[in-house]
Write a protein that holds these residues in place. Structure first.
Motif, PDB file in Angstrom:
ATOM      1  N   ARG A   1       0.819  -1.051  -0.002  1.00 41.15           N
ATOM      2  CA  ARG A   1      -0.061  -0.002   0.087  1.00 41.15           C
ATOM      3  C   ARG A   1       0.911   1.210   0.065  1.00 41.15           C
ATOM      4  O   ARG A   1       1.864   1.255   0.904  1.00 41.15           O
TER       5      ARG A   1
ATOM      6  N   ILE B   1      -7.537   9.690  -9.729  1.00 40.74           N
ATOM      7  CA  ILE B   1      -9.059   9.888  -8.734  1.00 40.74           C
ATOM      8  C   ILE B   1      -9.256  11.285  -8.797  1.00 40.74           C
ATOM      9  O   ILE B   1      -8.262  12.102  -8.531  1.00 40.74           O
TER      10      ILE B   1
ATOM     11  N   GLY C   1     -13.833  11.843  -5.940  1.00 39.27           N
ATOM     12  CA  GLY C   1     -13.555  10.449  -5.774  1.00 39.27           C
ATOM     13  C   GLY C   1     -13.673   9.546  -6.746  1.00 39.27           C
ATOM     14  O   GLY C   1     -13.653   8.329  -6.430  1.00 39.27           O
TER      15      GLY C   1
ATOM     16  N   PRO D   1     -12.582   7.060  -9.547  1.00 40.54           N
ATOM     17  CA  PRO D   1     -11.178   6.334 -10.007  1.00 40.54           C
ATOM     18  C   PRO D   1     -11.256   6.010 -11.583  1.00 40.54           C
ATOM     19  O   PRO D   1     -12.245   5.831 -12.084  1.00 40.54           O
TER      20      PRO D   1
ATOM     21  N   THR E   1      -6.185  -0.485  -6.322  1.00 34.24           N
ATOM     22  CA  THR E   1      -7.259   0.484  -5.805  1.00 34.24           C
ATOM     23  C   THR E   1      -6.716   1.730  -5.347  1.00 34.24           C
ATOM     24  O   THR E   1      -5.901   1.730  -4.633  1.00 34.24           O
TER      25      THR E   1
ATOM     26  N   SER F   1      -7.424   5.449  -3.596  1.00 34.66           N
ATOM     27  CA  SER F   1      -8.382   6.187  -2.825  1.00 34.66           C
ATOM     28  C   SER F   1      -7.666   7.732  -2.458  1.00 34.66           C
ATOM     29  O   SER F   1      -6.653   7.435  -2.324  1.00 34.66           O
ATOM     30  N   ARG F   2      -8.524   8.399  -1.884  1.00 38.53           N
ATOM     31  CA  ARG F   2      -7.999   9.729  -1.075  1.00 38.53           C
ATOM     32  C   ARG F   2      -9.092  10.199  -0.082  1.00 38.53           C
ATOM     33  O   ARG F   2     -10.145   9.662   0.069  1.00 38.53           O
ATOM     34  N   ASP F   3      -8.155  10.964   0.847  1.00 38.25           N
ATOM     35  CA  ASP F   3      -8.925  11.540   1.894  1.00 38.25           C
ATOM     36  C   ASP F   3      -8.720  12.889   2.091  1.00 38.25           C
ATOM     37  O   ASP F   3      -7.519  13.428   2.129  1.00 38.25           O
TER      38      ASP F   3
ATOM     39  N   VAL G   1      -3.514  10.431  -0.606  1.00 40.73           N
ATOM     40  CA  VAL G   1      -3.926   9.584  -1.664  1.00 40.73           C
ATOM     41  C   VAL G   1      -3.148   8.203  -1.687  1.00 40.73           C
ATOM     42  O   VAL G   1      -1.958   8.361  -1.374  1.00 40.73           O
ATOM     43  N   ASP G   2      -3.876   7.245  -1.559  1.00 36.78           N
ATOM     44  CA  ASP G   2      -3.336   6.089  -1.156  1.00 36.78           C
ATOM     45  C   ASP G   2      -3.402   4.935  -2.687  1.00 36.78           C
ATOM     46  O   ASP G   2      -4.410   5.333  -3.411  1.00 36.78           O
TER      47      ASP G   2
ATOM     48  N   GLN H   1      -3.451   0.902  -2.997  1.00 40.42           N
ATOM     49  CA  GLN H   1      -3.601  -0.382  -2.714  1.00 40.42           C
ATOM     50  C   GLN H   1      -3.196  -1.402  -3.890  1.00 40.42           C
ATOM     51  O   GLN H   1      -3.909  -1.377  -4.832  1.00 40.42           O
TER      52      GLN H   1
END
Length: 115
Positions: free
Chosen positions: A19, A51, A55, A57, A68, A70-72, A78-79, A81
Motif C-alpha cells: 500500500r 482519482i 473520488g 477512480p 485500488t 483512494s483519497r482522503d 491519496v493511497d 492499494q
C-alpha cells in the motif's frame, strides 16, 4: 511550499500486496486530481491510476482489478492499494497532483516485485 511525500514502497514476492501513500502539503488538496504514475528502468513514466476531486477512480488496463486508488480530502492523502503484484509492476511510483493550471510531483518510491 508544495510537497508530495510518498511512502510504503518496498520489496515483495509475486502475488503479494503493498500500500502506497502520498501526503500533500502546500496545496488546496480537494481542488486537485490525484494520480499515481510509475516508471520502470529504461521505460517512460506511465499513468497507473487517477482519482478525481469527487473520488471517481480510473485505472490503466494493466492494473485493473488489482490496484485500488483512494483519497482522503480531510487528511490530504491519496493511497494506492496494490494486490496480486507481478514482476512487471516493478518500478518507481510517483504521486502527482494536477489542477490544470498547476502540476506537482513527489520524489518517488521504489516498488520491487521479485521472488
Amino acid at each position: 511550499q508544495v510537497e508530495l511525500v510518498e511512502s510504503g514502497g518496498g520489496s515483495v514476492q509475486p502475488g503479494g500486496s503493498l500500500r502506497l501513500s502520498c501526503e500533500a502539503s502546500g496545496i488546496t488538496f480537494s481542488m486537485y486530481v490525484m494520480n499515481w504514475y510509475r516508471q520502470a528502468p529504461g521505460k517512460q513514466r506511465r499513468l497507473v491510476a487517477s482519482i478525481t476531486n469527487g473520488g471517481s477512480p480510473e485505472y490503466a488496463d494493466s492494473v485493473k482489478g488489482r490496484f485500488t486508488i483512494s483519497r482522503d480530502n480531510a487528511k490530504n492523502t491519496v493511497d494506492l492499494q496494490m494486490n496480486s503484484l507481478k514482476p512487471d509492476d516493478t518500478a518507481v511510483y510517483y504521486c502527482n497532483a494536477d489542477a490544470g493550471w498547476a502540476n506537482y510531483w513527489g520524489q518517488g518510491t521504489q516498488v520491487t516485485v521479485s521472488s
